[in-house]
Design a protein around this motif. Structure first.
Motif, PDB file in Angstrom:
ATOM      1  N   VAL A 350       0.788  -1.208   0.100  1.00  0.00           N
ATOM      2  CA  VAL A 350       0.013  -0.078   0.135  1.00  0.00           C
ATOM      3  C   VAL A 350       0.944   1.244   0.147  1.00  0.00           C
ATOM      4  O   VAL A 350       0.539   2.385  -0.527  1.00  0.00           O
ATOM      5  N   MET A 351       1.886   1.324   0.822  1.00  0.00           N
ATOM      6  CA  MET A 351       3.089   2.315   1.007  1.00  0.00           C
ATOM      7  C   MET A 351       3.972   2.671  -0.576  1.00  0.00           C
ATOM      8  O   MET A 351       3.982   3.827  -0.700  1.00  0.00           O
ATOM      9  N   LEU A 352       3.942   1.662  -1.137  1.00  0.00           N
ATOM     10  CA  LEU A 352       4.784   1.649  -2.304  1.00  0.00           C
ATOM     11  C   LEU A 352       4.564   2.866  -3.409  1.00  0.00           C
ATOM     12  O   LEU A 352       5.451   3.710  -3.719  1.00  0.00           O
ATOM     13  N   PRO A 353       3.293   2.827  -3.925  1.00  0.00           N
ATOM     14  CA  PRO A 353       2.994   3.936  -4.801  1.00  0.00           C
ATOM     15  C   PRO A 353       3.109   5.322  -4.295  1.00  0.00           C
ATOM     16  O   PRO A 353       3.525   6.217  -5.250  1.00  0.00           O
ATOM     17  N   PHE A 354       2.659   5.574  -3.147  1.00  0.00           N
ATOM     18  CA  PHE A 354       2.954   6.816  -2.494  1.00  0.00           C
ATOM     19  C   PHE A 354       4.678   7.291  -2.206  1.00  0.00           C
ATOM     20  O   PHE A 354       4.974   8.303  -2.492  1.00  0.00           O
ATOM     21  N   ALA A 355       5.204   5.979  -1.968  1.00  0.00           N
ATOM     22  CA  ALA A 355       6.700   6.453  -1.764  1.00  0.00           C
ATOM     23  C   ALA A 355       7.447   6.583  -3.100  1.00  0.00           C
ATOM     24  O   ALA A 355       8.442   7.298  -3.012  1.00  0.00           O
ATOM     25  N   LEU A 356       6.980   6.117  -3.984  1.00  0.00           N
ATOM     26  CA  LEU A 356       7.390   6.445  -5.381  1.00  0.00           C
ATOM     27  C   LEU A 356       7.376   7.860  -5.663  1.00  0.00           C
ATOM     28  O   LEU A 356       8.386   8.550  -6.563  1.00  0.00           O
ATOM     29  N   PHE A 357       6.445   8.464  -5.240  1.00  0.00           N
ATOM     30  CA  PHE A 357       6.368  10.058  -5.786  1.00  0.00           C
ATOM     31  C   PHE A 357       6.684  10.732  -4.654  1.00  0.00           C
ATOM     32  O   PHE A 357       6.566  12.109  -4.479  1.00  0.00           O
ATOM     33  N   GLY A 358       7.472  10.315  -3.395  1.00  0.00           N
ATOM     34  CA  GLY A 358       8.012  11.063  -2.407  1.00  0.00           C
ATOM     35  C   GLY A 358       7.049  11.539  -1.398  1.00  0.00           C
ATOM     36  O   GLY A 358       6.973  12.590  -0.780  1.00  0.00           O
ATOM     37  N   LEU A 361       4.233  10.383   4.385  1.00  0.00           N
ATOM     38  CA  LEU A 361       3.029  10.588   5.454  1.00  0.00           C
ATOM     39  C   LEU A 361       1.836  10.240   4.758  1.00  0.00           C
ATOM     40  O   LEU A 361       1.185   9.507   5.375  1.00  0.00           O
ATOM     41  N   VAL A 362       1.617  10.485   3.533  1.00  0.00           N
ATOM     42  CA  VAL A 362       0.579   9.912   2.822  1.00  0.00           C
ATOM     43  C   VAL A 362       0.619   8.467   2.792  1.00  0.00           C
ATOM     44  O   VAL A 362      -0.549   7.853   3.016  1.00  0.00           O
ATOM     45  N   ALA A 363       1.817   7.842   2.529  1.00  0.00           N
ATOM     46  CA  ALA A 363       1.785   6.395   2.501  1.00  0.00           C
ATOM     47  C   ALA A 363       1.316   5.777   3.746  1.00  0.00           C
ATOM     48  O   ALA A 363       0.830   4.904   4.103  1.00  0.00           O
ATOM     49  N   LEU A 364       2.080   6.377   4.914  1.00  0.00           N
ATOM     50  CA  LEU A 364       1.631   5.815   6.265  1.00  0.00           C
ATOM     51  C   LEU A 364       0.262   5.998   6.542  1.00  0.00           C
ATOM     52  O   LEU A 364      -0.535   4.942   7.397  1.00  0.00           O
ATOM     53  N   GLY A 365      -0.398   7.205   6.087  1.00  0.00           N
ATOM     54  CA  GLY A 365      -1.751   7.538   6.443  1.00  0.00           C
ATOM     55  C   GLY A 365      -2.528   6.502   5.603  1.00  0.00           C
ATOM     56  O   GLY A 365      -3.698   5.909   6.356  1.00  0.00           O
ATOM     57  N   ALA A 366      -2.276   6.012   4.542  1.00  0.00           N
ATOM     58  CA  ALA A 366      -3.006   5.110   3.727  1.00  0.00           C
ATOM     59  C   ALA A 366      -2.858   3.765   4.341  1.00  0.00           C
ATOM     60  O   ALA A 366      -3.953   3.240   4.624  1.00  0.00           O
ATOM     61  N   ALA A 367      -1.853   3.365   4.645  1.00  0.00           N
ATOM     62  CA  ALA A 367      -1.622   1.932   5.336  1.00  0.00           C
ATOM     63  C   ALA A 367      -2.564   1.905   6.698  1.00  0.00           C
ATOM     64  O   ALA A 367      -3.076   0.949   6.958  1.00  0.00           O
ATOM     65  N   GLY A 368      -2.443   2.880   7.430  1.00  0.00           N
ATOM     66  CA  GLY A 368      -3.140   2.884   8.628  1.00  0.00           C
ATOM     67  C   GLY A 368      -4.661   3.098   8.548  1.00  0.00           C
ATOM     68  O   GLY A 368      -5.342   2.429   9.379  1.00  0.00           O
ATOM     69  N   LEU A 369      -5.014   3.829   7.403  1.00  0.00           N
ATOM     70  CA  LEU A 369      -6.641   3.879   7.290  1.00  0.00           C
ATOM     71  C   LEU A 369      -6.851   2.609   6.628  1.00  0.00           C
ATOM     72  O   LEU A 369      -8.052   2.054   7.135  1.00  0.00           O
ATOM     73  N   TYR A 370      -6.246   1.901   6.061  1.00  0.00           N
ATOM     74  CA  TYR A 370      -6.680   0.666   5.521  1.00  0.00           C
ATOM     75  C   TYR A 370      -6.805  -0.354   6.459  1.00  0.00           C
ATOM     76  O   TYR A 370      -7.750  -1.198   6.612  1.00  0.00           O
ATOM     77  N   ALA A 371      -5.769  -0.415   7.491  1.00  0.00           N
ATOM     78  CA  ALA A 371      -5.784  -1.379   8.776  1.00  0.00           C
ATOM     79  C   ALA A 371      -6.949  -1.197   9.496  1.00  0.00           C
ATOM     80  O   ALA A 371      -7.642  -1.756  10.039  1.00  0.00           O
ATOM     81  N   THR A 372      -7.201   0.123   9.764  1.00  0.00           N
ATOM     82  CA  THR A 372      -8.313   0.717  10.852  1.00  0.00           C
ATOM     83  C   THR A 372      -9.631   0.164   9.915  1.00  0.00           C
ATOM     84  O   THR A 372     -10.521  -0.150  10.796  1.00  0.00           O
ATOM     85  N   ALA A 373      -9.724   0.570   8.745  1.00  0.00           N
ATOM     86  CA  ALA A 373     -11.212   0.073   8.049  1.00  0.00           C
ATOM     87  C   ALA A 373     -11.472  -1.583   8.172  1.00  0.00           C
ATOM     88  O   ALA A 373     -12.412  -1.861   8.418  1.00  0.00           O
TER      89      ALA A 373
END
Length: 386
Positions: A350-358, A361-373
């Motif tokens: 989940v973090m990889l596409p956001f990490a590719l574009f630098g 924080l968005v990568a971490l937020g996406a991973a955390g939001l996915y896990a929370t859902a």
């Protein structure tokens, strides 16, 4: 109690002087694989009926004993009677039988003397009727072995036991159609190797959640047959996973987030393959350690990305994602997971596409939001359970 009686008397067809039961089969020997199926069905004692002891057989006996069962080798029916508990139900496995856990469990659930039979179309199966042959598995009482012990010693133990059980009016259950492609008798080393690799690949766990299923389990299952054929050691994959995992974390902390996540995903795959090889070979400690290596590296990837941000918010998001992911893993043990559910393995993906574009924080937020859902959906699933 359930005991197992495995016959190991015939030589391999293409290896003179080598017992067919000690031929390689899916990373083990055939006799170890048979013993594993019996133990999974509830057997607490394994008795091996042998004609002679060989180094390969001695090694197999030692490895079977590590699974916490009593293992004895006998040469005659009289010795088998002395070894078995008088009230035991005995699951008999003919020499060279290849089968699956489902077939063994089907037989072990029976009561009284029972023979697994098939149509008389395979000359490797012993005929017991006009159009019926013994499929190599039986469930009997110890009394049937006593009957064999009372006969002259020059009788063939396996064949005589079969005749006595068949003539005693044992119930016959037919080999299921669905099991015909994975059941038979084989003593050729090359055929056994091919068959073993195919059957063992089907035994690998197929996780329900998408990340575990497609990112690690599927590639590991596809790579397993050639690795088993070459005798690849589990320690090599353990070492590779450790080196790649540390390298991936170092890359993330150095600011190479995307590269580090890709390397970590490769490390998680290596750990999954190593775990499977260790599990197949009864390497208890490596199997336990490697079972938690992949999710552990996934959690470490979250913390590494959080550390790479050098921000308190990054650490907070990383810790929140790890906690939510850990809770999902625990709940997934109690609730049947859905394919879309998150897992710790999914975090670096989940973090990889956001990490590719630098955007760490968005990568971490996406991973955390996915896990929370996923956590919320899992809780609702448990609440709705009757």
């Amino acid at each position: 109690m359930l005991a197992g009686l495995i016959f190991a008397t015939e030589d391999a067809e293409d290896r003179a002087g080598t017992l067919a039961e000690t031929l390689p089969f899916g990373g083990l020997t055939l006799i170890e694989f048979q013993a594993r199926l019996l133990i999974a069905a509830g057997a607490t004692q394994i008795v091996l009926a042998v004609a002679r002891m060989t180094p390969g057989l001695l090694g197999a006996i030692s490895r079977i004993g590590r699974r916490g069962v009593t293992v004895d080798a006998v040469r005659t029916a009289a010795e088998a009677v002395e070894t078995l508990h008088p009230l035991a139900r005995v699951a008999v496995v003919a020499d060279g039988v290849v089968t699956t856990g489902d077939t063994v469990a089907l037989l072990a659930a029976e009561r009284g003397d029972t023979l697994l039979v098939a149509d008389d179309g395979d000359d490797r199966f012993e005929r017991i009727g006009v159009s019926t042959a013994w499929a190599g598995l039986a469930l009997i009482e110890v009394a049937r072995i006593k009957d064999v012990a009372a006969m002259p010693h020059d009788y063939d133990f396996q064949s005589t036991l079969l005749r006595i059980v068949a003539q005693s009016g044992a119930r016959q259950i037919r080999l299921p159609k669905s099991a015909e492609s994975t059941h038979g008798i084989e003593r050729d080393s090359q055929a056994l190797a091919r068959w073993g690799n195919a059957i063992v690949a089907t035994l690998m766990a197929r996780p329900e959640r998408w990340a575990d299923r497609y990112a690690t389990a599927l590639p590991a299952r596809l790579s397993l047959p050639p690795l088993l054929a070459r005798g690849a050691p589990s320690w090599a994959f353990s070492l590779g996973a450790a080196v790649a995992g540390l390298g991936g974390l170092a890359a993330i902390l150095s600011g190479w987030l995307a590269i580090g996540l890709v390397v970590l995903l490769a490390a998680m795959l290596l750990a999954t393959i190593g775990h499977t090889l260790a599990w197949l070979r009864d390497e208890a400690l490596p199997a336990r350690l490697l079972a938690v290596a992949a999710p552990g590296m996934a959690a470490a990837s979250l913390l590494a990305v959080g550390g790479a941000t050098h921000l308190a918010l990054g650490w907070a998001l990383a810790l929140g994602a790890v906690i939510a992911g850990g809770l999902v893993e625990r709940i997934a043990l109690a609730a049947w997971p859905h394919r879309w559910w998150s897992s710790l393995t999914a975090a670096p993906i989940v973090m990889l596409p956001f990490a590719l574009f630098g955007y760490p924080l968005v990568a971490l937020g996406a991973a955390g939001l996915y896990a929370t859902a996923t956590l919320a959906a899992a809780i609702e699933t448990l609440i709705e359970k009757p």
